[in-house]
Structures are given as C-alpha cells and as structure tokens.
Design an enzyme around this catalytic site. Sequence first.
Site, PDB file in Angstrom:
ATOM      1  N   CYS A   4       0.846  -1.195   0.000  1.00 35.14           N
ATOM      2  CA  CYS A   4       0.000   0.000   0.000  1.00 35.14           C
ATOM      3  C   CYS A   4       0.884   1.248   0.000  1.00 35.14           C
ATOM      4  O   CYS A   4       1.740   1.405   0.878  1.00 35.14           O
ATOM      5  CB  CYS A   4      -0.913  -0.010   1.230  1.00 35.14           C
ATOM      6  SG  CYS A   4      -1.746   1.560   1.520  1.00 35.14           S
ATOM      7  N   CYS A   7       0.650   3.256   3.270  1.00 38.24           N
ATOM      8  CA  CYS A   7       1.353   2.571   4.370  1.00 38.24           C
ATOM      9  C   CYS A   7       2.856   2.743   4.212  1.00 38.24           C
ATOM     10  O   CYS A   7       3.577   2.927   5.208  1.00 38.24           O
ATOM     11  CB  CYS A   7       0.992   1.087   4.403  1.00 38.24           C
ATOM     12  SG  CYS A   7      -0.629   0.738   5.133  1.00 38.24           S
ATOM     13  N   HIS A  46      -4.188   0.823   8.361  1.00 41.79           N
ATOM     14  CA  HIS A  46      -4.671   0.601   6.990  1.00 41.79           C
ATOM     15  C   HIS A  46      -6.150   0.249   6.998  1.00 41.79           C
ATOM     16  O   HIS A  46      -6.562  -0.755   7.585  1.00 41.79           O
ATOM     17  CB  HIS A  46      -3.878  -0.525   6.315  1.00 41.79           C
ATOM     18  CG  HIS A  46      -4.325  -0.774   4.907  1.00 41.79           C
ATOM     19  ND1 HIS A  46      -3.793  -0.110   3.830  1.00 41.79           N
ATOM     20  CD2 HIS A  46      -5.282  -1.580   4.405  1.00 41.79           C
ATOM     21  CE1 HIS A  46      -4.396  -0.504   2.726  1.00 41.79           C
ATOM     22  NE2 HIS A  46      -5.312  -1.400   3.043  1.00 41.79           N
ATOM     23  N   ASN A  87     -12.975   9.982  -1.663  1.00 43.42           N
ATOM     24  CA  ASN A  87     -13.412   9.252  -2.849  1.00 43.42           C
ATOM     25  C   ASN A  87     -13.470   7.767  -2.505  1.00 43.42           C
ATOM     26  O   ASN A  87     -12.567   7.248  -1.847  1.00 43.42           O
ATOM     27  CB  ASN A  87     -12.426   9.470  -4.006  1.00 43.42           C
ATOM     28  CG  ASN A  87     -12.447  10.904  -4.502  1.00 43.42           C
ATOM     29  OD1 ASN A  87     -13.507  11.509  -4.617  1.00 43.42           O
ATOM     30  ND2 ASN A  87     -11.277  11.458  -4.791  1.00 43.42           N
ATOM     31  N   GLY A  93     -13.455   7.720  -8.409  1.00 40.93           N
ATOM     32  CA  GLY A  93     -12.060   7.999  -8.756  1.00 40.93           C
ATOM     33  C   GLY A  93     -11.054   7.663  -7.679  1.00 40.93           C
ATOM     34  O   GLY A  93      -9.946   8.208  -7.677  1.00 40.93           O
ATOM     35  N   THR A  95      -8.055   6.082  -6.195  1.00 44.07           N
ATOM     36  CA  THR A  95      -6.882   5.442  -6.798  1.00 44.07           C
ATOM     37  C   THR A  95      -5.963   4.811  -5.766  1.00 44.07           C
ATOM     38  O   THR A  95      -5.174   3.928  -6.093  1.00 44.07           O
ATOM     39  CB  THR A  95      -6.063   6.447  -7.631  1.00 44.07           C
ATOM     40  OG1 THR A  95      -5.662   7.523  -6.786  1.00 44.07           O
ATOM     41  CG2 THR A  95      -6.880   6.978  -8.807  1.00 44.07           C
ATOM     42  N   HIS A  98      -6.271   3.198   0.667  1.00 41.46           N
ATOM     43  CA  HIS A  98      -6.001   3.428   2.088  1.00 41.46           C
ATOM     44  C   HIS A  98      -6.723   4.749   2.329  1.00 41.46           C
ATOM     45  O   HIS A  98      -6.365   5.761   1.700  1.00 41.46           O
ATOM     46  CB  HIS A  98      -4.487   3.541   2.322  1.00 41.46           C
ATOM     47  CG  HIS A  98      -4.073   3.805   3.739  1.00 41.46           C
ATOM     48  ND1 HIS A  98      -3.046   3.103   4.369  1.00 41.46           N
ATOM     49  CD2 HIS A  98      -4.498   4.711   4.649  1.00 41.46           C
ATOM     50  CE1 HIS A  98      -2.867   3.558   5.593  1.00 41.46           C
ATOM     51  NE2 HIS A  98      -3.739   4.537   5.802  1.00 41.46           N
ATOM     52  N   HIS A 100      -8.254   8.233   2.805  1.00 40.12           N
ATOM     53  CA  HIS A 100      -7.589   9.535   2.925  1.00 40.12           C
ATOM     54  C   HIS A 100      -8.641  10.599   2.706  1.00 40.12           C
ATOM     55  O   HIS A 100      -9.469  10.492   1.802  1.00 40.12           O
ATOM     56  CB  HIS A 100      -6.443   9.676   1.919  1.00 40.12           C
ATOM     57  CG  HIS A 100      -6.795   9.275   0.523  1.00 40.12           C
ATOM     58  ND1 HIS A 100      -6.839   7.950   0.134  1.00 40.12           N
ATOM     59  CD2 HIS A 100      -7.149  10.009  -0.557  1.00 40.12           C
ATOM     60  CE1 HIS A 100      -7.194   7.891  -1.153  1.00 40.12           C
ATOM     61  NE2 HIS A 100      -7.396   9.122  -1.591  1.00 40.12           N
ATOM     62  N   HIS A 102      -9.160  14.219   1.509  1.00 41.03           N
ATOM     63  CA  HIS A 102      -8.576  15.372   0.810  1.00 41.03           C
ATOM     64  C   HIS A 102      -9.056  16.630   1.522  1.00 41.03           C
ATOM     65  O   HIS A 102     -10.259  16.767   1.804  1.00 41.03           O
ATOM     66  CB  HIS A 102      -9.080  15.449  -0.631  1.00 41.03           C
ATOM     67  CG  HIS A 102      -8.665  14.325  -1.528  1.00 41.03           C
ATOM     68  ND1 HIS A 102      -7.656  14.456  -2.459  1.00 41.03           N
ATOM     69  CD2 HIS A 102      -9.144  13.071  -1.662  1.00 41.03           C
ATOM     70  CE1 HIS A 102      -7.546  13.316  -3.142  1.00 41.03           C
ATOM     71  NE2 HIS A 102      -8.421  12.457  -2.675  1.00 41.03           N
TER      72      HIS A 102
HETATM   73  P1  AMP Z   1      -7.848   9.371  -4.661  1.00 42.24           P
HETATM   74  O1  AMP Z   1      -7.921   9.548  -6.151  1.00 42.24           O
HETATM   75  O2  AMP Z   1      -8.981   9.979  -3.900  1.00 42.24           O
HETATM   76  O3  AMP Z   1      -7.584   7.928  -4.275  1.00 42.24           O
HETATM   77  O4  AMP Z   1      -6.602  10.232  -4.206  1.00 42.24           O
HETATM   78  C1  AMP Z   1      -5.286   9.771  -4.244  1.00 42.24           C
HETATM   79  C2  AMP Z   1      -4.431  11.003  -4.150  1.00 42.24           C
HETATM   80  O5  AMP Z   1      -3.121  10.595  -3.786  1.00 42.24           O
HETATM   81  C3  AMP Z   1      -4.314  11.770  -5.477  1.00 42.24           C
HETATM   82  O6  AMP Z   1      -4.775  13.098  -5.291  1.00 42.24           O
HETATM   83  C4  AMP Z   1      -2.822  11.710  -5.779  1.00 42.24           C
HETATM   84  O7  AMP Z   1      -2.333  12.894  -6.367  1.00 42.24           O
HETATM   85  C5  AMP Z   1      -2.222  11.462  -4.416  1.00 42.24           C
HETATM   86  N1  AMP Z   1      -0.925  10.788  -4.409  1.00 42.24           N
HETATM   87  C6  AMP Z   1      -0.550   9.719  -5.133  1.00 42.24           C
HETATM   88  N2  AMP Z   1       0.718   9.371  -4.849  1.00 42.24           N
HETATM   89  C7  AMP Z   1       1.150  10.245  -3.901  1.00 42.24           C
HETATM   90  C8  AMP Z   1       2.369  10.413  -3.204  1.00 42.24           C
HETATM   91  N3  AMP Z   1       3.436   9.611  -3.399  1.00 42.24           N
HETATM   92  N4  AMP Z   1       2.460  11.424  -2.307  1.00 42.24           N
HETATM   93  C9  AMP Z   1       1.417  12.247  -2.108  1.00 42.24           C
HETATM   94  N5  AMP Z   1       0.231  12.144  -2.728  1.00 42.24           N
HETATM   95  C10 AMP Z   1       0.096  11.152  -3.622  1.00 42.24           C
HETATM   96 ZN    ZN Z   2      -2.296   1.301   3.675  1.00 35.01          ZN
END
Ligand code: AMP
Ligand code: ZN
Length: 114
Positions: A4, A7, A46, A87, A93, A95, A98, A100, A102
């Site tokens: 992850c 993580c 996680h 999300n 969307g 991606t 884990h 998070h 925003h």
């Molecule tokens: P989501 O699309 O809601 O899953 O958001 C994932 C977010 O993680 C996106 O806004 C990415 O720009 C961000 N992201 C992906 N890789 C990293 C990273 N290494 N450091 C910081 N943010 C990241």
């Molecule tokens: Zn994780």
Amino acid sequence: MTDCLFCRILKGEIPASIIYEDDHVVAFNDINPQAPLHALVVPRRHIASLNDLTPEDDALVGEMIRRAAALAKERGYADRGFRTVFNTNAEAGQTVFHIHLHVLGGRRFTWPPG
Ligand code: AMP
Ligand code: ZN
C-alpha cells in the site's frame, strides 16, 4: 499492507511532505495539488475504503475530519471556506486504497463536482 502506497509513506519508505502527525493520523501534501492547499489526512492504520469502516473507527474518522479543519484553519481558509473529500471506489475515482481525506483550500470550488 506492504504494497500500500500510503502505508509505505507512513513507514518512511517513500518520501512525502508531511505537515502533521500524531499517534493516529498523518497529513501530507498531495503530490498533484489541485488547489493552493491540497493535503491528505490518513489514518496510521490501513483501512482500504469507507466501505470497510466499522463503529470502532468512528473516533478515528472524527479525528481525521477535525484535523482537516485544523489544517485549513492554520492556512487561513476556515472562514473563506475549504473542501473535504473522500473518494470511494471506481466511479468516484479512488486510486489509493487506504482511506484519505482530501482537504483543499485557497480557491473557489464549484458544485456539483466533476
Ligand atoms: P484518490 O484519487 O482519492 O484515491 O486520491 C489519491 C491522491 O493521492 C491523489 O490526489 C494523488 O495525487 C495522491 N498521491 C498519489 N501518490 C502520492 C504520493 N506519493 N504522495 C502524495 N500524494 C500522492
Ligand atoms: Zn495502507
């Protein structure tokens, strides 16, 4: 979860611009910011998506939301306004699997979102 991304950031295996951490949550700047403030508040534990939350996570999610508000306030966006987004799964969307939160601020956001 060794595979992850978040993580791995929390373990220090991948660098991130960490702006807050405590025993339960960590916040770092999004690597692809969509606003002057775009941070992600993540739990240390996680949890793949909001679909996996249980009542035992209620306090943790509350801490995440309060931290997002505190970060927005620190940057001077509390009164102007800021946006918080979780999300979940493909159509929203998600991606990184884990959870998070925003937190975005520093510009005007539209509604409904894209
Ligand atoms: P989501 O699309 O809601 O899953 O958001 C994932 C977010 O993680 C996106 O806004 C990415 O720009 C961000 N992201 C992906 N890789 C990293 C990273 N290494 N450091 C910081 N943010 C990241
Ligand atoms: Zn994780």
